[in-house]
Motif scaffolding. Structure first.
Motif, PDB file in Angstrom:
ATOM      1  N   PRO A  35       0.834  -1.110   0.016  1.00 16.17           N
ATOM      2  CA  PRO A  35      -0.123  -0.080   0.041  1.00 16.17           C
ATOM      3  C   PRO A  35       0.858   1.200   0.018  1.00 16.17           C
ATOM      4  O   PRO A  35       1.765   1.285   0.792  1.00 16.17           O
ATOM      5  CB  PRO A  35      -0.730  -0.076   1.222  1.00 16.17           C
ATOM      6  CG  PRO A  35      -0.669  -1.497   1.687  1.00 16.17           C
ATOM      7  CD  PRO A  35       0.481  -2.274   1.147  1.00 16.17           C
ATOM      8  N   GLY A  36       0.518   2.314  -0.893  1.00 11.14           N
ATOM      9  CA  GLY A  36       1.135   3.235  -0.956  1.00 11.14           C
ATOM     10  C   GLY A  36       2.562   3.462  -1.833  1.00 11.14           C
ATOM     11  O   GLY A  36       3.207   4.453  -2.040  1.00 11.14           O
ATOM     12  N   PRO A 161      11.065   2.086  -0.381  1.00 14.09           N
ATOM     13  CA  PRO A 161      11.462   1.910   0.757  1.00 14.09           C
ATOM     14  C   PRO A 161      10.390   2.195   1.918  1.00 14.09           C
ATOM     15  O   PRO A 161       9.427   2.940   1.583  1.00 14.09           O
ATOM     16  CB  PRO A 161      12.653   3.269   1.101  1.00 14.09           C
ATOM     17  CG  PRO A 161      13.106   3.412  -0.211  1.00 14.09           C
ATOM     18  CD  PRO A 161      11.782   3.402  -1.189  1.00 14.09           C
ATOM     19  N   ARG A 162      10.392   1.542   3.251  1.00 11.07           N
ATOM     20  CA  ARG A 162       9.436   1.612   4.085  1.00 11.07           C
ATOM     21  C   ARG A 162       9.162   2.904   4.592  1.00 11.07           C
ATOM     22  O   ARG A 162       8.053   3.496   4.940  1.00 11.07           O
ATOM     23  CB  ARG A 162       9.595   0.529   5.123  1.00 11.07           C
ATOM     24  CG  ARG A 162       8.573   0.349   6.128  1.00 11.07           C
ATOM     25  CD  ARG A 162       8.899  -0.528   7.154  1.00 11.07           C
ATOM     26  NE  ARG A 162       7.776  -0.983   8.077  1.00 11.07           N
ATOM     27  CZ  ARG A 162       7.205  -0.490   8.763  1.00 11.07           C
ATOM     28  NH1 ARG A 162       7.620   0.632   9.442  1.00 11.07           N
ATOM     29  NH2 ARG A 162       6.207  -1.084   9.595  1.00 11.07           N
ATOM     30  N   GLU A 163      10.103   3.677   4.742  1.00 10.92           N
ATOM     31  CA  GLU A 163       9.910   5.278   5.342  1.00 10.92           C
ATOM     32  C   GLU A 163       9.066   6.011   4.431  1.00 10.92           C
ATOM     33  O   GLU A 163       8.168   6.799   4.757  1.00 10.92           O
ATOM     34  CB  GLU A 163      11.212   5.640   5.580  1.00 10.92           C
ATOM     35  CG  GLU A 163      11.030   7.276   6.501  1.00 10.92           C
ATOM     36  CD  GLU A 163      10.151   6.948   7.500  1.00 10.92           C
ATOM     37  OE1 GLU A 163       9.451   8.170   7.910  1.00 10.92           O
ATOM     38  OE2 GLU A 163      10.195   6.068   8.425  1.00 10.92           O
ATOM     39  N   MET A 164       9.451   5.982   2.973  1.00 12.09           N
ATOM     40  CA  MET A 164       8.499   6.420   2.034  1.00 12.09           C
ATOM     41  C   MET A 164       7.251   5.914   2.038  1.00 12.09           C
ATOM     42  O   MET A 164       6.199   6.854   1.991  1.00 12.09           O
ATOM     43  CB  MET A 164       9.167   6.305   0.602  1.00 12.09           C
ATOM     44  CG  MET A 164       8.808   7.412  -0.457  1.00 12.09           C
ATOM     45  SD  MET A 164       9.515   7.024  -2.113  1.00 12.09           S
ATOM     46  CE  MET A 164      11.042   7.795  -1.633  1.00 12.09           C
ATOM     47  N   GLU A 167       5.383   7.728   4.748  1.00 12.94           N
ATOM     48  CA  GLU A 167       5.002   9.229   4.712  1.00 12.94           C
ATOM     49  C   GLU A 167       4.106   9.399   3.695  1.00 12.94           C
ATOM     50  O   GLU A 167       3.030  10.205   3.772  1.00 12.94           O
ATOM     51  CB  GLU A 167       6.391   9.915   3.786  1.00 12.94           C
ATOM     52  CG  GLU A 167       7.386  10.071   4.778  1.00 12.94           C
ATOM     53  CD  GLU A 167       8.704  10.677   4.189  1.00 12.94           C
ATOM     54  OE1 GLU A 167       8.665  10.972   2.922  1.00 12.94           O
ATOM     55  OE2 GLU A 167       9.707  10.734   4.628  1.00 12.94           O
ATOM     56  N   ARG A 168       3.947   8.509   2.775  1.00  9.92           N
ATOM     57  CA  ARG A 168       2.859   8.444   1.458  1.00  9.92           C
ATOM     58  C   ARG A 168       1.522   7.994   2.246  1.00  9.92           C
ATOM     59  O   ARG A 168       0.393   8.534   1.980  1.00  9.92           O
ATOM     60  CB  ARG A 168       3.043   7.757   0.459  1.00  9.92           C
ATOM     61  CG  ARG A 168       4.268   8.071  -0.573  1.00  9.92           C
ATOM     62  CD  ARG A 168       4.378   7.298  -1.586  1.00  9.92           C
ATOM     63  NE  ARG A 168       5.593   7.474  -2.263  1.00  9.92           N
ATOM     64  CZ  ARG A 168       5.869   6.963  -3.643  1.00  9.92           C
ATOM     65  NH1 ARG A 168       5.308   5.701  -3.730  1.00  9.92           N
ATOM     66  NH2 ARG A 168       6.970   7.432  -4.265  1.00  9.92           N
ATOM     67  N   LEU A 169       1.595   7.009   3.001  1.00  9.72           N
ATOM     68  CA  LEU A 169       0.281   6.542   3.670  1.00  9.72           C
ATOM     69  C   LEU A 169      -0.409   7.732   4.676  1.00  9.72           C
ATOM     70  O   LEU A 169      -1.460   7.777   4.970  1.00  9.72           O
ATOM     71  CB  LEU A 169       0.505   5.286   4.471  1.00  9.72           C
ATOM     72  CG  LEU A 169       0.690   4.217   3.424  1.00  9.72           C
ATOM     73  CD1 LEU A 169       1.318   2.813   4.126  1.00  9.72           C
ATOM     74  CD2 LEU A 169      -0.488   3.826   2.799  1.00  9.72           C
ATOM     75  N   ALA A 187      -1.775   4.765   9.296  1.00 10.32           N
ATOM     76  CA  ALA A 187      -0.908   4.213   8.668  1.00 10.32           C
ATOM     77  C   ALA A 187      -0.183   3.071   9.160  1.00 10.32           C
ATOM     78  O   ALA A 187       0.062   1.942   8.818  1.00 10.32           O
ATOM     79  CB  ALA A 187      -0.008   5.492   8.047  1.00 10.32           C
ATOM     80  N   GLU A 188       0.258   3.176  10.715  1.00  6.96           N
ATOM     81  CA  GLU A 188       1.077   2.300  11.162  1.00  6.96           C
ATOM     82  C   GLU A 188       0.284   1.125  11.615  1.00  6.96           C
ATOM     83  O   GLU A 188       0.661  -0.213  11.873  1.00  6.96           O
ATOM     84  CB  GLU A 188       1.703   3.044  12.540  1.00  6.96           C
ATOM     85  CG  GLU A 188       2.494   4.107  12.432  1.00  6.96           C
ATOM     86  CD  GLU A 188       4.034   3.442  12.179  1.00  6.96           C
ATOM     87  OE1 GLU A 188       4.208   2.292  11.984  1.00  6.96           O
ATOM     88  OE2 GLU A 188       4.763   4.480  11.840  1.00  6.96           O
ATOM     89  N   GLY A 189      -0.822   1.286  12.061  1.00  7.43           N
ATOM     90  CA  GLY A 189      -1.831   0.149  12.495  1.00  7.43           C
ATOM     91  C   GLY A 189      -2.280  -0.874  11.623  1.00  7.43           C
ATOM     92  O   GLY A 189      -2.453  -2.121  11.990  1.00  7.43           O
ATOM     93  N   ASN A 190      -2.416  -0.448  10.233  1.00  5.26           N
ATOM     94  CA  ASN A 190      -2.858  -1.219   9.388  1.00  5.26           C
ATOM     95  C   ASN A 190      -2.092  -1.623   8.062  1.00  5.26           C
ATOM     96  O   ASN A 190      -1.756  -2.532   7.667  1.00  5.26           O
ATOM     97  CB  ASN A 190      -4.420  -1.300   9.003  1.00  5.26           C
ATOM     98  CG  ASN A 190      -4.967  -2.143   8.197  1.00  5.26           C
ATOM     99  OD1 ASN A 190      -4.699  -3.254   8.416  1.00  5.26           O
ATOM    100  ND2 ASN A 190      -5.929  -1.971   7.356  1.00  5.26           N
ATOM    101  N   ASP A 191      -2.057  -0.338   7.224  1.00  5.80           N
ATOM    102  CA  ASP A 191      -1.446  -0.174   6.376  1.00  5.80           C
ATOM    103  C   ASP A 191       0.018  -0.825   6.065  1.00  5.80           C
ATOM    104  O   ASP A 191       0.405  -1.605   5.276  1.00  5.80           O
ATOM    105  CB  ASP A 191      -1.239   1.315   5.545  1.00  5.80           C
ATOM    106  CG  ASP A 191      -2.765   1.644   5.206  1.00  5.80           C
ATOM    107  OD1 ASP A 191      -3.670   0.845   4.741  1.00  5.80           O
ATOM    108  OD2 ASP A 191      -2.888   2.890   5.250  1.00  5.80           O
ATOM    109  N   LEU A 192       0.920  -0.418   7.091  1.00  2.75           N
ATOM    110  CA  LEU A 192       2.079  -0.834   7.078  1.00  2.75           C
ATOM    111  C   LEU A 192       2.368  -2.129   7.487  1.00  2.75           C
ATOM    112  O   LEU A 192       3.353  -3.062   7.169  1.00  2.75           O
ATOM    113  CB  LEU A 192       3.068   0.240   8.085  1.00  2.75           C
ATOM    114  CG  LEU A 192       3.585   1.449   7.467  1.00  2.75           C
ATOM    115  CD1 LEU A 192       3.901   2.413   8.490  1.00  2.75           C
ATOM    116  CD2 LEU A 192       4.509   1.451   6.085  1.00  2.75           C
TER     117      LEU A 192
END
Length: 214
Positions: A35-36, A161-164, A167-169, A187-192
């Motif tokens: 995602p993102g 990259p995960r950090e990007m 940011e997008r999410l 973003a942290e709880g589901n998308d990532l």
């Protein structure tokens, strides 16, 4: 052998060089990624570039196969919407199999504003020579999902990259009206979590895309 690509022109060339398999209605291109990662943007750019070269192409998103929120609520999966188990995987596979052999195919489309899938909302016309399918789990190494790999003529993973991604999410959820804290939590709880799931169980692909998508 996996090829790394950063140029849209090179990706178009690789796809156009593929012959259509005997008995197939069209070529099927998988754009997989977290995602993102920019899958939707790349899919649109790729289709425009193919059409400009004289190859009729269309984008087919996997998102139309989200299970309905009412069913997800019954399954205690609403908070994990977007995870592999929150999709109609078997229905999605039937669509891909149909696109390989049928001249015209109807499929569901996801309405993000209303957060629901709309049945029979989109169509792959008979003249479409390349269907560019985009989704998180197209090259996912898990029961059922891994069966999709054999259906693609070419598979592409969008590598970001995960950090990007984060940011997008966060920016995506802020654009939907969430506060900074709410957007970060979503973003942290589901998308990532889903992005990490994809990264941990990705099948080998034909092409890794490291070009600009957003």
């Amino acid at each position: 052998m996996t090829q790394e690509v950063t140029s849209l022109a090179d990706l178009v060339t690789a796809i156009e060089a593929l012959p259509c398999r005997p008995g197939r209605a069209r070529r099927l291109v998988a754009l997989a990624g977290a995602p993102g990662s920019g899958k939707s943007t790349l899919a649109e750019l790729l289709v425009r570039a193919l059409c400009a070269q004289g190859t009729s192409a269309a984008v087919v998103p996997m998102d139309g196969f989200h299970l309905d929120n009412r069913l997800l609520l019954e399954m205690d999966l609403l908070a994990r919407k977007g995870a592999p188990e929150s999709f109609d995987r078997a229905g999605f596979q039937r669509l891909i199999e149909a696109m390989a052999v049928d001249e015209e195919v109807i499929y569901p489309e996801f309405d993000r504003a209303r957060d629901i899938a709309i049945a029979g909302a989109a169509r792959v016309d008979a003249g479409v020579e390349v269907a560019v399918v985009e989704g998180n789990y197209l090259m996912f190494d898990a029961p059922g999902w891994r069966d999709l790999a054999a259906l693609w003529d070419v598979s592409v993973r969008v590598d970001v990259p995960r950090e990007m991604l984060r940011e997008r999410l966060v920016a995506r959820w802020q654009a939907h009206g969430l506060s900074d804290a709410e957007a970060e939590a979503r973003a942290e709880g589901n998308d990532l979590a889903n992005a990490d799931h994809v990264a941990a169980a990705s099948l080998p692909v034909d092409v890794i895309w490291r070009g600009k998508t957003e």
